[in-house]
Design a protein around this motif. Sequence first.
Motif, PDB file in Angstrom:
ATOM      1  N   LYS A  86       0.872  -1.019   0.059  1.00  0.00           N
ATOM      2  CA  LYS A  86      -0.077   0.000   0.006  1.00  0.00           C
ATOM      3  C   LYS A  86       1.018   1.180  -0.094  1.00  0.00           C
ATOM      4  N   PRO A  87       0.246   2.292  -0.673  1.00  0.00           N
ATOM      5  CA  PRO A  87       1.188   3.550  -0.293  1.00  0.00           C
ATOM      6  C   PRO A  87       1.601   3.917   1.111  1.00  0.00           C
ATOM      7  N   GLU A  88       0.816   3.664   1.952  1.00  0.00           N
ATOM      8  CA  GLU A  88       1.370   3.833   3.333  1.00  0.00           C
ATOM      9  C   GLU A  88       2.198   2.896   3.936  1.00  0.00           C
ATOM     10  N   ASP A  89       2.961   2.058   2.935  1.00  0.00           N
ATOM     11  CA  ASP A  89       4.153   1.112   3.444  1.00  0.00           C
ATOM     12  C   ASP A  89       5.321   1.975   2.702  1.00  0.00           C
ATOM     13  N   THR A  90       5.080   3.037   2.266  1.00  0.00           N
ATOM     14  CA  THR A  90       6.389   3.781   1.617  1.00  0.00           C
ATOM     15  C   THR A  90       7.338   4.042   2.770  1.00  0.00           C
ATOM     16  N   ALA A  91       8.545   4.033   2.896  1.00  0.00           N
ATOM     17  CA  ALA A  91       9.449   4.117   3.936  1.00  0.00           C
ATOM     18  C   ALA A  91      10.780   3.706   3.763  1.00  0.00           C
ATOM     19  N   VAL A  92      11.708   4.029   4.465  1.00  0.00           N
ATOM     20  CA  VAL A  92      13.203   3.426   4.482  1.00  0.00           C
ATOM     21  C   VAL A  92      12.983   2.286   5.469  1.00  0.00           C
ATOM     22  N   TYR A  93      13.436   1.132   5.073  1.00  0.00           N
ATOM     23  CA  TYR A  93      13.243   0.074   5.681  1.00  0.00           C
ATOM     24  C   TYR A  93      14.674  -0.642   6.222  1.00  0.00           C
ATOM     25  N   TYR A  94      14.656  -0.901   7.407  1.00  0.00           N
ATOM     26  CA  TYR A  94      16.080  -1.117   8.029  1.00  0.00           C
ATOM     27  C   TYR A  94      16.016  -2.731   8.625  1.00  0.00           C
ATOM     28  N   CYS A  95      17.075  -3.354   8.692  1.00  0.00           N
ATOM     29  CA  CYS A  95      17.254  -4.522   9.298  1.00  0.00           C
ATOM     30  C   CYS A  95      18.084  -3.995  10.833  1.00  0.00           C
ATOM     31  N   ALA A 111      15.660  -1.147  21.355  1.00  0.00           N
ATOM     32  CA  ALA A 111      16.621  -0.697  20.709  1.00  0.00           C
ATOM     33  C   ALA A 111      17.615  -1.742  20.018  1.00  0.00           C
ATOM     34  N   MET A 112      17.919  -1.667  18.635  1.00  0.00           N
ATOM     35  CA  MET A 112      18.736  -2.662  18.182  1.00  0.00           C
ATOM     36  C   MET A 112      20.333  -2.223  18.647  1.00  0.00           C
ATOM     37  N   ASP A 113      21.150  -3.390  18.660  1.00  0.00           N
ATOM     38  CA  ASP A 113      22.556  -3.188  19.009  1.00  0.00           C
ATOM     39  C   ASP A 113      23.449  -2.820  17.575  1.00  0.00           C
ATOM     40  N   TYR A 114      22.684  -3.389  16.315  1.00  0.00           N
ATOM     41  CA  TYR A 114      23.629  -3.117  15.196  1.00  0.00           C
ATOM     42  C   TYR A 114      22.013  -2.658  14.086  1.00  0.00           C
ATOM     43  N   TRP A 115      22.614  -1.841  13.200  1.00  0.00           N
ATOM     44  CA  TRP A 115      21.740  -1.593  12.065  1.00  0.00           C
ATOM     45  C   TRP A 115      22.321  -1.749  10.817  1.00  0.00           C
TER      46      TRP A 115
END
Length: 125
Positions: A86-95, A111-115
């Motif tokens: 959907k348009p609302e899924d537009t984003a920068v995705y990070y693991c 909060a992740m230890d690594y990105w």
Amino acid sequence: VQLQASGGGLVQPGGSLRLSCVVSGSILDDYAIGWFRQAPGKEREGVSCMSNVDLSTYYADSVKGRFTLSSDNAKNTVNLQMNSLKPEDTAVYYCGALIGTYYSDYVCESAMDYWGKGTLVTVSS
């Protein structure tokens, strides 16, 4: 530990993308992995995360039934299959990776230890 995210791009509404996160430098079992996203003007949110206790998965309500998280331990990779975008899924995705063993919902709230570097997903006609 290094995380390499890939698979983003431009897709029409209703389309699909598959994001991959390759974890190098350590075995996947040592880290709980999650996918997060940040849309313009919004805070980063947990999208889907996997427990390395029981391999259960957590999904944000906004993506349930459309996104599927999976892992390939032989390749140290965690994949996020995104369908019915959907348009609302537009984003920068990070693991992200969290050191230790955790259940999936905790991972997505932590909060992740690594990105890894983000990968842009744009859903637009």
